[in-house]
Design a protein around this motif. Structure first.
Motif, PDB file in Angstrom:
ATOM      1  N   ILE A 163       4.941  -1.284  28.131  1.00 41.16           N
ATOM      2  CA  ILE A 163       3.595  -1.569  27.884  1.00 41.16           C
ATOM      3  C   ILE A 163       2.682  -0.318  28.340  1.00 41.16           C
ATOM      4  O   ILE A 163       2.004   0.173  27.747  1.00 41.16           O
ATOM      5  N   GLY A 199       1.311  -5.192  25.189  1.00 43.03           N
ATOM      6  CA  GLY A 199       0.319  -5.436  26.311  1.00 43.03           C
ATOM      7  C   GLY A 199      -0.627  -4.544  26.433  1.00 43.03           C
ATOM      8  O   GLY A 199      -0.938  -3.810  25.465  1.00 43.03           O
ATOM      9  N   ALA A 208      -0.383  -3.740  34.400  1.00 41.07           N
ATOM     10  CA  ALA A 208       0.212  -4.074  33.101  1.00 41.07           C
ATOM     11  C   ALA A 208       0.089  -5.642  32.866  1.00 41.07           C
ATOM     12  O   ALA A 208       0.387  -6.512  33.757  1.00 41.07           O
ATOM     13  N   TYR A 209      -0.326  -6.034  31.529  1.00 35.10           N
ATOM     14  CA  TYR A 209      -0.668  -7.300  31.335  1.00 35.10           C
ATOM     15  C   TYR A 209       0.204  -7.682  29.987  1.00 35.10           C
ATOM     16  O   TYR A 209      -0.010  -6.552  29.236  1.00 35.10           O
ATOM     17  N   ILE A 210       0.764  -8.781  29.969  1.00 32.52           N
ATOM     18  CA  ILE A 210       1.618  -8.963  28.592  1.00 32.52           C
ATOM     19  C   ILE A 210       0.624  -9.835  27.674  1.00 32.52           C
ATOM     20  O   ILE A 210      -0.109 -10.640  27.905  1.00 32.52           O
ATOM     21  N   ASN A 211       0.841  -9.519  26.168  1.00 32.75           N
ATOM     22  CA  ASN A 211       0.025 -10.293  25.225  1.00 32.75           C
ATOM     23  C   ASN A 211       1.251 -11.624  25.050  1.00 32.75           C
ATOM     24  O   ASN A 211       2.106 -11.451  24.198  1.00 32.75           O
ATOM     25  N   ASN A 212       1.000 -12.530  25.811  1.00 36.18           N
ATOM     26  CA  ASN A 212       1.848 -13.888  25.467  1.00 36.18           C
ATOM     27  C   ASN A 212       1.351 -14.795  24.489  1.00 36.18           C
ATOM     28  O   ASN A 212       2.304 -15.767  24.477  1.00 36.18           O
ATOM     29  N   SER A 244      -3.922 -12.162  25.722  1.00 41.93           N
ATOM     30  CA  SER A 244      -3.102 -12.102  27.204  1.00 41.93           C
ATOM     31  C   SER A 244      -3.780 -13.383  27.732  1.00 41.93           C
ATOM     32  O   SER A 244      -4.784 -13.326  28.262  1.00 41.93           O
ATOM     33  N   PRO A 304      -6.296 -12.818  32.292  1.00 40.91           N
ATOM     34  CA  PRO A 304      -5.046 -12.219  31.407  1.00 40.91           C
ATOM     35  C   PRO A 304      -3.690 -12.457  32.175  1.00 40.91           C
ATOM     36  O   PRO A 304      -3.744 -12.743  33.674  1.00 40.91           O
ATOM     37  N   GLN A 305      -2.494 -12.509  31.550  1.00 41.79           N
ATOM     38  CA  GLN A 305      -1.133 -12.787  32.328  1.00 41.79           C
ATOM     39  C   GLN A 305      -0.719 -11.522  32.829  1.00 41.79           C
ATOM     40  O   GLN A 305      -0.252 -10.584  31.766  1.00 41.79           O
ATOM     41  N   ALA A 307       2.433  -8.953  33.608  1.00 42.32           N
ATOM     42  CA  ALA A 307       3.671  -8.597  32.948  1.00 42.32           C
ATOM     43  C   ALA A 307       4.701  -8.708  33.794  1.00 42.32           C
ATOM     44  O   ALA A 307       5.525  -7.804  34.173  1.00 42.32           O
TER      45      ALA A 307
END
Length: 711
Positions: A163, A199, A208-212, A244, A304-305, A307
């Protein structure tokens, strides 16, 4: 006998569903409402006990243990995943190297050609389920463990590193790459290259945040079916909008095996989960649900989620009818990069090139034509008694008539360079011609590399023939060595660089790494086809007579007078390379962006014109300097013409240093990959343009010395 009749019936039924396709592009796939799978088979032996044909839906052959379904034009809709790429790191990552959700039946590689492998494409199946014209809301894929929590002093996980380096997913539906749709408080926009990001890095905590969660948005165009009165659908747009979302969930079923993802030690897979306090699109108790949007996630969502840890992956599917875009034009927006590079920019590049050609041609007309006409008149005029009495000494290029075609130093090396240059020139010309005609569509992944590879192999005979003619003209005797050097010279350099780069890709665990089996195919093409063709062409080249020159060469070489500084090799190469480079540098920027920034390039008509202008400019500038050189009574033009024409490649390689700044990469492996391949490309261009300069000067000298009378 019964088995024979049954399978004959199946074969005959399948024949009617064979369709042709047109060029460019591929055969269009049509889908019916709800299409998701088209073939089922159970173990057993077929018999002819039941044979049913249904012309309105499909042709079905049934037996006790076996069922085949042959739809007229319908295919299963498969969402496939490709390598994960970044503009900041030239080494892509295979999708399942990261702990993403694997398919239930395991990861399977899609059928790929050699060109796709060499381009680094690694297309695999995915767990995402898509049905034709069936909207889906917050479908759950799995729960996967992305790795350790991000903290200071702790080594980041693979996902976090990806990411931070801005890696992008590249998904494919119906051979159409995913575009990326992004939203913010003010607007939404769509990008038609690079895929969509894994992300993002938050502005506040820099984590860092994941696009889940993704919205899979598909647009279709309705067409008439094969059966009268029926309708079918063709996919014309594929867009992914990533989000996210930190789902608060409780797993319903957990796999006992803690290694749900076979390619990651940190991942586990969960079939289903119950989401606590879900956003509106994930609330299955509501009847009129809306698809996930920016407001749901940012204003009313849980945030947001990160990572790290266990993450629930979900997705929406949204279908929209698009009556304006037909299947045949669905690639246009990708190739135009959504009007990111207007066509007028390419026209500006062509106009710039034409201006340079016009100025150079005018210069040659003013200098060469006028001076040559004066020289012809002076050399053809009969000297008067007064001029003979004064014993006026002749001057100019006529004085070197007995030395101008004297063989150069290192004749074998020059012949080999010309032979390899001719081979590369024919390969490039035919490839651009086929691409301009539309045969090398981007929908056919790997077709451009395959065309380059096959044409280079097949042009080995032309390269061997050109080398043999030049080497025989130089009175060379070691034809075996010259032919072997032509067959193994440039290919050896290219293969060694490719092999070293491939080893670096293996050490980086990159998706670009070419398997050993594919490298064996390259060696078979080289030694099994290209090398025999080079020897075959050289055989015929040595059989024909050498090139005849209009003047004889003396036994004793003429002394060369001192030359002015501006006629030195370095200066002529510097000036001779700048004008051809100026004629093509604008188009070169788009080509470099296509190679290193994952952008689409399909304006091969402009590229063909630019390539023709480049060769014409190289020929003209080389002929001009060749004339100045022989006017100075310097007959060593063979190598000078080659280096002057090839000097354009030095400017291209120098420009690559400037362009490298856009990649924003500090990895030593990226330095090696980029400059290694750019050096190889520049060397190939040096051979092509050098060959054009050499042959142009040879033709020019034959013409002018053949038009004068030698006493």
């Amino acid at each position: 006998m019964p088995n024979y009749r049954a399978f004959l019936a199946v074969a005959l039924a399948a024949v009617q569903y064979v369709h042709g396709f047109y060029l460019p592009g591929v055969h269009p796939h049509s889908f019916k409402d709800g299409d998701k799978g088209m073939f089922t088979a159970d173990k057993g032996i077929a018999s002819d006990r039941s044979l049913v044909f249904n012309p309105e839906s499909s042709c079905v052959f049934q037996s006790e243990n076996l069922t085949f379904v042959y739809p007229p034009t319908s295919f299963s809709i498969k969402l496939k995943v490709n390598k994960i790429t970044s503009v900041h790191d030239e080494y892509p990552i295979e999708y399942y190297r990261l702990p993403f959700c694997p398919p239930e039946n395991g990861v399977k590689m899609d059928n790929e050609n050699l060109g796709e492998f060499l381009a680094g494409d690694r297309i695999e199946n995915s767990p995402y389920r898509v049905e034709m014209k069936t909207d889906m809301y917050c479908e759950q894929v799995c729960i996967s463990h992305l790795g350790r929590v991000e903290a200071k002093g702790v080594s980041p996980s693979k996902v976090v590193r990806a990411i931070r380096q801005e890696y992008h997913n590249n998904w494919i539906v119906d051979n159409l790459p995913s575009a990326s749709k992004m939203e913010d408080d003010k607007k939404s926009y769509t990008k038609y290259f690079h895929g969509f990001p894994l992300g993002f890095i938050a502005n506040d905590d820099k984590k860092a945040y994941i696009n889940n969660h993704v919205n899979i948005e598909l647009e279709y165009h309705e067409v008439d079916g094969d059966v009268l009165g029926t309708k079918e659908n063709r996919i014309v747009r594929f867009t992914v909008e990533p989000f996210s979302i930190a789902h608060d969930y409780t797993p319903v079923f957990t796999d006992d095996d803690d290694g749900g993802n076979t390619k990651s030690d940190e991942s586990t897979s969960v079939k289903k989960a119950t989401i606590k306090n879900p956003i509106a699109s994930c609330d299955h108790t509501k009847k009129d649900r809306k698809h996930t949007n920016y407001y749901m996630v940012t204003k009313a969502g849980p945030g947001p989620q990160p990572a790290s840890g266990k993450v629930l992956f979900t997705y929406d599917v949204k279908w929209t009818e698009n009556k304006e875009v037909s299947w045949s034009s669905r690639w246009d927006i990708y190739l135009n990069m959504d009007d990111g590079v207007p066509s007028k920019v390419h026209w500006l590049s062509i106009s710039n090139s034409l201006v340079i050609v016009f100025v150079l041609t005018s210069m040659i007309a003013a200098i060469l034509v006028r001076n040559l006409r004066r020289d012809y008149d002076r050399y053809a005029r009969v000297s008067t008694d007064e001029e003979k009495t004064e014993d006026q000494e002749e001057f100019g290029w006529k004085l070197v008539h007995a030395d101008v075609f004297r063989p150069p130093a290192y004749p074998m090396m020059l012949s080999v360079c010309v032979g390899n240059g001719v081979q590369l020139l024919f390969m490039s010309s035919f490839t651009l011609l086929f691409a301009m005609m539309g045969f090398l569509s981007p929908a056919r992944r790997g077709s451009l590399i395959m065309a380059l590879l096959i044409l280079y192999v097949l042009m080995g005979g032309v390269g061997g023939y050109a080398m043999a003619r030049i080497y025989k003209t130089f009175k060379g005797k070691s034809w075996q060595k010259a032919t072997a050097a032509t067959a193994f010279g440039f290919p050896t350099i290219a293969f060694c660089i490719f092999f070293v780069m491939n080893l670096l890709a293996f050490t980086k665990e990159s998706g670009d790494a070419v398997p050993f089996s594919k490298m064996i195919i390259l060696l078979l093409l080289w030694f099994g086809i290209s090398t025999p063709l080079v020897f075959f062409g050289a055989y015929f080249g040595f059989k024909v007579d050498a090139i005849e020159f209009p003047v004889n060469t003396s036994n004793i070489p003429r002394q060369i007078p001192d030359q002015p500084w501006f006629m030195g090799s370095f200066f002529t190469a510097a000036i001779g390379g700048v004008m051809p480079f100026g004629a093509c540098f604008l188009e070169l920027f788009f080509i470099m962006s296509s190679l290193w920034m994952d952008q689409y390039y399909y304006v091969f008509g402009f590229l063909f014109l630019t390539f023709a202008i480049l060769l014409l400019t190289c020929a003209e500038i080389t002929v001009l300097f060749n004339y100045f050189q022989i006017c100075g009574e310097d007959y060593r033009w063979w190598w000078r013409s080659f280096t002057t024409g090839g000097a354009t490649a030095l400017y291209v390689f120098g420009y690559s240093f400037h362009y490298f700044k856009q990649l924003e990469s500090s990895s030593p492996a990226t330095y090696a990959l980029y400059f290694g391949y750019m050096a190889l490309n520049s060397f190939g261009l040096y051979l092509v343009t050098g060959t054009v300069g050499f042959l142009s000067s040879l033709w020019f000298n034959q013409k002018i010395f053949g038009s004068i009378k030698i006493d």
